[in-house]
Design an enzyme around this catalytic site. Sequence first.
Site, PDB file in Angstrom:
ATOM      1  N   HIS A 114       0.859  -1.192   0.000  1.00  0.00           N
ATOM      2  CA  HIS A 114       0.000   0.000   0.000  1.00  0.00           C
ATOM      3  C   HIS A 114       0.893   1.239   0.000  1.00  0.00           C
ATOM      4  O   HIS A 114       1.834   1.322   0.807  1.00  0.00           O
ATOM      5  CB  HIS A 114      -0.921  -0.013   1.227  1.00  0.00           C
ATOM      6  CG  HIS A 114      -1.849   1.149   1.235  1.00  0.00           C
ATOM      7  ND1 HIS A 114      -2.994   1.193   0.459  1.00  0.00           N
ATOM      8  CD2 HIS A 114      -1.786   2.337   1.872  1.00  0.00           C
ATOM      9  CE1 HIS A 114      -3.584   2.353   0.635  1.00  0.00           C
ATOM     10  NE2 HIS A 114      -2.876   3.077   1.488  1.00  0.00           N
ATOM     11  N   GLU A 185       8.441   1.333  -2.446  1.00  0.00           N
ATOM     12  CA  GLU A 185       7.731   0.112  -2.846  1.00  0.00           C
ATOM     13  C   GLU A 185       8.619  -0.948  -3.480  1.00  0.00           C
ATOM     14  O   GLU A 185       8.568  -2.127  -3.104  1.00  0.00           O
ATOM     15  CB  GLU A 185       6.599   0.455  -3.822  1.00  0.00           C
ATOM     16  CG  GLU A 185       5.517   1.311  -3.202  1.00  0.00           C
ATOM     17  CD  GLU A 185       4.356   1.546  -4.143  1.00  0.00           C
ATOM     18  OE1 GLU A 185       3.887   0.596  -4.784  1.00  0.00           O
ATOM     19  OE2 GLU A 185       3.904   2.698  -4.243  1.00  0.00           O
TER      20      GLU A 185
HETATM   21  C1  GRF Z   1       1.323   0.789  -6.435  1.00  0.00           C
HETATM   22  O1  GRF Z   1       1.410   2.113  -6.037  1.00  0.00           O
HETATM   23  C2  GRF Z   1       0.881  -0.058  -5.279  1.00  0.00           C
HETATM   24  O2  GRF Z   1       1.358   0.366  -4.053  1.00  0.00           O
HETATM   25  C3  GRF Z   1      -0.609   0.113  -5.326  1.00  0.00           C
HETATM   26  O3  GRF Z   1      -0.924   0.161  -6.707  1.00  0.00           O
HETATM   27  C4  GRF Z   1       0.212   0.580  -7.451  1.00  0.00           C
HETATM   28  C5  GRF Z   1       0.505  -0.491  -8.456  1.00  0.00           C
HETATM   29  O4  GRF Z   1       1.510  -0.173  -9.362  1.00  0.00           O
HETATM   30  N1  GRF Z   1      -1.268  -0.883  -4.537  1.00  0.00           N
HETATM   31  P1  GRF Z   1       2.148  -1.284 -10.296  1.00  0.00           P
HETATM   32  O5  GRF Z   1       1.031  -1.960 -11.084  1.00  0.00           O
HETATM   33  O6  GRF Z   1       2.892  -2.263  -9.451  1.00  0.00           O
HETATM   34  O7  GRF Z   1       3.062  -0.528 -11.218  1.00  0.00           O
END
Ligand code: GRF
Length: 205
Positions: A114, A185
């Site tokens: 998240h 992330e």
């Molecule tokens: C990311 O920001 C994740 O944290 C959220 O949705 C986005 C997905 O991005 N849950 P991706 O598809 O991994 O590029």
Amino acid sequence: MAEKKARIAVLVSGGGTNLQAILDACEKGIITSGEVVLVISNREGAYALERAKTAGVPGLTLTRKACGGQQAFEAAILKALEDAEIDLIVLAGFLAILSENFTARYPRRIVNIHPSLIPSFCGAGFYGLKVHEAALARGVKVTGATVHFVNEIPDGGEIIAQKAVEILPGDTPEILQKRVMEQAEWILLPNAVEQVCGEIIGTEK
Ligand code: GRF
């Protein structure tokens, strides 16, 4: 004999940059306790499926509409997970809601990323750019990302890892989203996946 690895399924809806981070981490030996063996998208043509293909990982599209409703959609996902003998489910930008009936079947075996520091800017309605819009609107100076186990409460499961990211003057939701991905992330998720896979294979040894 090769070491046992946890079998990972990654569930996606979009671009799949977090999926890519996991695939790269497997390639680089950052993830050694698990391997991605299945990618499921709930959106036709999601770019994440291309990433799976390039990595040689089987990809599957299952939409609620094509399945004929939430129950059948979840049943189809469960069947695919069982057929592939999945140990760990990673929600990486997966925008569909999973019911308690689903999450209860995999306690401490579903993780989600998240893009905020939970408990801020999370729960129902906080997804994608909306999370960063809310952080900017509130005027917080620090945000970040959280990896957590998934239970029946949206974004409410046990926290596994968090990383803070600075908010800078002039940030737009798009700029902030990119910084949170790059600085948090894409690092946090592979590390958390390795940690949980280690626990899974450790407990099964
Ligand atoms: C990311 O920001 C994740 O944290 C959220 O949705 C986005 C997905 O991005 N849950 P991706 O598809 O991994 O590029």
